[in-house]
Design a protein around this motif. Structure first.
Motif, PDB file in Angstrom:
ATOM      1  N   GLY A 167       0.793  -1.214   0.000  1.00  0.00           N
ATOM      2  CA  GLY A 167       0.000   0.000   0.000  1.00  0.00           C
ATOM      3  C   GLY A 167       0.828   1.267   0.000  1.00  0.00           C
ATOM      4  N   ALA A 168       2.151   1.146  -0.086  1.00  0.00           N
ATOM      5  CA  ALA A 168       3.018   2.322  -0.140  1.00  0.00           C
ATOM      6  C   ALA A 168       2.831   3.056  -1.469  1.00  0.00           C
ATOM      7  CB  ALA A 168       4.472   1.899   0.042  1.00  0.00           C
ATOM      8  N   ARG A 169       3.461   4.179  -1.601  1.00  0.00           N
ATOM      9  CA  ARG A 169       3.293   5.024  -2.784  1.00  0.00           C
ATOM     10  C   ARG A 169       3.830   4.352  -4.042  1.00  0.00           C
ATOM     11  NH1 ARG A 169       5.540  10.443   0.273  1.00  0.00           N
ATOM     12  NH2 ARG A 169       3.586  11.047   1.291  1.00  0.00           N
ATOM     13  N   GLU A 170       3.198   4.662  -5.171  1.00  0.00           N
ATOM     14  CA  GLU A 170       3.599   4.110  -6.455  1.00  0.00           C
ATOM     15  C   GLU A 170       4.735   4.923  -7.068  1.00  0.00           C
ATOM     16  OE1 GLU A 170      -0.082   2.170  -8.696  1.00  0.00           O
ATOM     17  OE2 GLU A 170      -0.431   4.267  -8.201  1.00  0.00           O
ATOM     18  N   VAL A 171       5.549   4.226  -7.863  1.00  0.00           N
ATOM     19  CA  VAL A 171       6.640   4.882  -8.578  1.00  0.00           C
ATOM     20  C   VAL A 171       6.632   4.388 -10.019  1.00  0.00           C
ATOM     21  CG1 VAL A 171       8.310   3.122  -7.854  1.00  0.00           C
ATOM     22  CG2 VAL A 171       9.127   5.367  -8.584  1.00  0.00           C
ATOM     23  N   ALA A 172       6.944   5.264 -10.953  1.00  0.00           N
ATOM     24  CA  ALA A 172       7.048   4.894 -12.364  1.00  0.00           C
ATOM     25  C   ALA A 172       8.455   5.199 -12.850  1.00  0.00           C
ATOM     26  CB  ALA A 172       6.023   5.645 -13.204  1.00  0.00           C
ATOM     27  N   TYR A 173       8.985   4.274 -13.633  1.00  0.00           N
ATOM     28  CA  TYR A 173      10.350   4.376 -14.167  1.00  0.00           C
ATOM     29  C   TYR A 173      10.230   4.461 -15.684  1.00  0.00           C
ATOM     30  CZ  TYR A 173      15.216   2.851 -15.075  1.00  0.00           C
ATOM     31  OH  TYR A 173      16.518   2.744 -15.488  1.00  0.00           O
ATOM     32  N   THR A 174      10.500   5.628 -16.239  1.00  0.00           N
ATOM     33  CA  THR A 174      10.295   5.861 -17.674  1.00  0.00           C
ATOM     34  C   THR A 174      11.535   6.537 -18.252  1.00  0.00           C
ATOM     35  OG1 THR A 174       9.105   7.886 -17.083  1.00  0.00           O
ATOM     36  CG2 THR A 174       7.773   5.970 -17.596  1.00  0.00           C
ATOM     37  N   THR A 175      12.601   5.774 -18.308  1.00  0.00           N
ATOM     38  CA  THR A 175      13.821   6.313 -18.897  1.00  0.00           C
ATOM     39  C   THR A 175      13.841   6.038 -20.394  1.00  0.00           C
ATOM     40  OG1 THR A 175      16.227   6.401 -18.682  1.00  0.00           O
ATOM     41  CG2 THR A 175      15.198   4.229 -18.506  1.00  0.00           C
ATOM     42  N   ASP A 176      14.633   6.806 -21.151  1.00  0.00           N
ATOM     43  CA  ASP A 176      14.755   6.658 -22.597  1.00  0.00           C
ATOM     44  C   ASP A 176      13.386   6.769 -23.268  1.00  0.00           C
ATOM     45  OD1 ASP A 176      17.112   5.437 -21.271  1.00  0.00           O
ATOM     46  OD2 ASP A 176      17.772   5.095 -23.320  1.00  0.00           O
ATOM     47  N   ASN A 177      12.824   7.965 -23.208  1.00  0.00           N
ATOM     48  CA  ASN A 177      11.488   8.210 -23.734  1.00  0.00           C
ATOM     49  C   ASN A 177      11.456   9.597 -24.363  1.00  0.00           C
ATOM     50  OD1 ASN A 177       8.702   7.666 -24.149  1.00  0.00           O
ATOM     51  ND2 ASN A 177       8.195   8.940 -22.389  1.00  0.00           N
ATOM     52  N   GLU A 178      11.053   9.655 -25.635  1.00  0.00           N
ATOM     53  CA  GLU A 178      11.015  10.928 -26.368  1.00  0.00           C
ATOM     54  C   GLU A 178       9.616  11.521 -26.312  1.00  0.00           C
ATOM     55  OE1 GLU A 178      12.686  12.926 -30.491  1.00  0.00           O
ATOM     56  OE2 GLU A 178      12.856  10.763 -30.163  1.00  0.00           O
ATOM     57  N   LEU A 179       9.490  12.633 -25.587  1.00  0.00           N
ATOM     58  CA  LEU A 179       8.198  13.295 -25.447  1.00  0.00           C
ATOM     59  C   LEU A 179       7.931  14.312 -26.540  1.00  0.00           C
ATOM     60  CD1 LEU A 179       8.209  13.804 -21.568  1.00  0.00           C
ATOM     61  CD2 LEU A 179       6.773  12.220 -22.876  1.00  0.00           C
ATOM     62  N   GLY A 180       8.971  14.741 -27.241  1.00  0.00           N
ATOM     63  CA  GLY A 180       8.797  15.699 -28.316  1.00  0.00           C
ATOM     64  C   GLY A 180       8.303  15.040 -29.591  1.00  0.00           C
ATOM     65  N   PRO A 181       8.158  15.819 -30.655  1.00  0.00           N
ATOM     66  CA  PRO A 181       7.589  15.286 -31.904  1.00  0.00           C
ATOM     67  C   PRO A 181       8.572  14.501 -32.763  1.00  0.00           C
ATOM     68  CG  PRO A 181       8.100  17.611 -32.154  1.00  0.00           C
ATOM     69  CD  PRO A 181       8.390  17.280 -30.725  1.00  0.00           C
ATOM     70  N   GLY A 182       9.836  14.487 -32.431  1.00  0.00           N
ATOM     71  CA  GLY A 182      10.834  13.847 -33.289  1.00  0.00           C
ATOM     72  C   GLY A 182      10.694  12.338 -33.327  1.00  0.00           C
ATOM     73  N   GLY A 183      11.244  11.760 -34.374  1.00  0.00           N
ATOM     74  CA  GLY A 183      11.315  10.314 -34.479  1.00  0.00           C
ATOM     75  C   GLY A 183      10.060   9.668 -35.027  1.00  0.00           C
ATOM     76  N   ALA A 184      10.220   8.479 -35.573  1.00  0.00           N
ATOM     77  CA  ALA A 184       9.113   7.666 -36.066  1.00  0.00           C
ATOM     78  C   ALA A 184       9.146   6.345 -35.314  1.00  0.00           C
ATOM     79  CB  ALA A 184       9.245   7.439 -37.573  1.00  0.00           C
ATOM     80  N   TYR A 185       8.156   6.126 -34.483  1.00  0.00           N
ATOM     81  CA  TYR A 185       8.119   4.946 -33.627  1.00  0.00           C
ATOM     82  C   TYR A 185       6.846   4.149 -33.910  1.00  0.00           C
ATOM     83  CZ  TYR A 185      11.668   7.645 -31.124  1.00  0.00           C
ATOM     84  OH  TYR A 185      12.787   8.370 -30.802  1.00  0.00           O
ATOM     85  N   PRO A 186       6.895   2.824 -33.755  1.00  0.00           N
ATOM     86  CA  PRO A 186       5.731   1.981 -34.045  1.00  0.00           C
ATOM     87  C   PRO A 186       4.700   2.013 -32.919  1.00  0.00           C
ATOM     88  CG  PRO A 186       7.532   0.617 -33.293  1.00  0.00           C
ATOM     89  CD  PRO A 186       8.076   2.017 -33.392  1.00  0.00           C
ATOM     90  N   LEU A 187       4.222   3.221 -32.611  1.00  0.00           N
ATOM     91  CA  LEU A 187       3.225   3.411 -31.570  1.00  0.00           C
ATOM     92  C   LEU A 187       1.996   4.076 -32.164  1.00  0.00           C
ATOM     93  CD1 LEU A 187       5.493   4.671 -28.635  1.00  0.00           C
ATOM     94  CD2 LEU A 187       4.580   2.386 -28.972  1.00  0.00           C
TER      95      LEU A 187
END
Length: 287
Positions: A167-187
């Protein structure tokens, strides 16, 4: 605890001493004989040494790999608990695609310890090693419910949301992630909404913030973000705390101070309640 905070390549030296020069590794401790590890960059080496100094019986560790670029797995051959027969190590991560087709996770880990480049094969180590391939899914790892989701980075790269069963606090690990518009990814086209949904309400967000605003335009498609972009995502998903991560090798401690100050100023403008820190080797977060 953060054992490695740097991206791309280890950068030891006086200029990076405060924020650290080891590549990604974060340890989440459950109890003395069990822990969860996020990535196996060069920071996993000092973690392994610390574990062996205090180990009495067998150790079980679960390692969640974001992806298999070298800076995220290069410390694995030097993780001392792998050499002890009483230990059990479970490694989770995604297979990758090459021009020749699918490459299994176990094969990738074996290749970096091929006799041509490393003296000891992975399967020659003493510990019991279990390798499990995962994708976007939910799974139970001792002490945590884990949700994995795709990130915008070359290759198959996963982020993780950890929900402690205690029940402790949640944590998210999101390294190596492009938030800008660059790149073409299969998403899918709604990738941003999906990411915000996966992170909604998380307490602590550890996020890639590798590039400065001055660098990002020239490096679109390289799979990384800026501190300001990370602040905006944290505000969007309602996180209480943001930890900037995967520091650029060229950024010394003075540059990191400046980037952190700018990120905090940006947070005051867009989300005043958000706490912003930059990952520092040895820093501990209480969940």
């Amino acid at each position: 605890m953060f054992w490695g905070t740097r991206g791309s390549i280890p950068t030891p030296g006086a200029d990076t001493a405060r924020y650290g020069g080891n590549t990604p590794c974060v340890a989440v401790t459950r109890r003395p004989d069990r822990l969860l590890i996020l990535d196996a960059g060069s920071g996993i080496r000092p973690l392994g040494h610390a574990l062996m100094q205090h180990q009495n019986g067998g150790l079980h560790a679960d390692i969640l790999l974001s992806h298999t670029h070298w800076d995220h797995i290069q410390g694995l051959p030097f993780f001392k608990p792998l050499a002890r027969r009483a230990n059990s190590i479970a490694i989770y991560g995604a297979p990758q695609e090459s021009p020749q087709g699918r490459v299994a996770l176990e094969e990738i880990l074996d290749r970096q310890m091929d006799p041509m480049v490393f003296p000891v094969p992975l399967r020659s180590l003493g510990a019991s090693i279990h390798i499990t391939e995962i994708g976007e899914q939910e799974l139970e790892v001792d002490g945590f419910h884990v949700r994995s989701f795709r990130l915008r980075h070359p290759g198959v790269t996963l982020g993780y949301r950890l929900t402690p069963r205690s029940g402790a606090r949640e944590v998210a690990y999101t390294t190596d992630n492009e938030l800008g518009p660059g790149g073409a990814y299969p998403l899918p086209a709604d990738w941003r909404a999906r990411l915000a949904e996966a992170l909604a309400g998380v307490d602590t967000l550890i996020h890639d913030a590798m590039y400065s605003d001055a660098m990002i335009d020239a490096r679109g498609g390289w799979g990384h973000s800026t501190p300001r972009q990370a602040v905006e995502l944290a505000a969007e998903c309602g996180a209480r705390r943001l930890v900037l991560f995967h520091h650029e090798p060229e950024h010394d401690d003075a540059m990191m101070d400046a980037l952190l100050a700018d990120a905090r100023a940006h947070a005051r403008a867009v989300c005043p309640a958000l706490t912003v820190d930059a990952a520092v080797e040895g820093m501990t977060i209480e969940l």
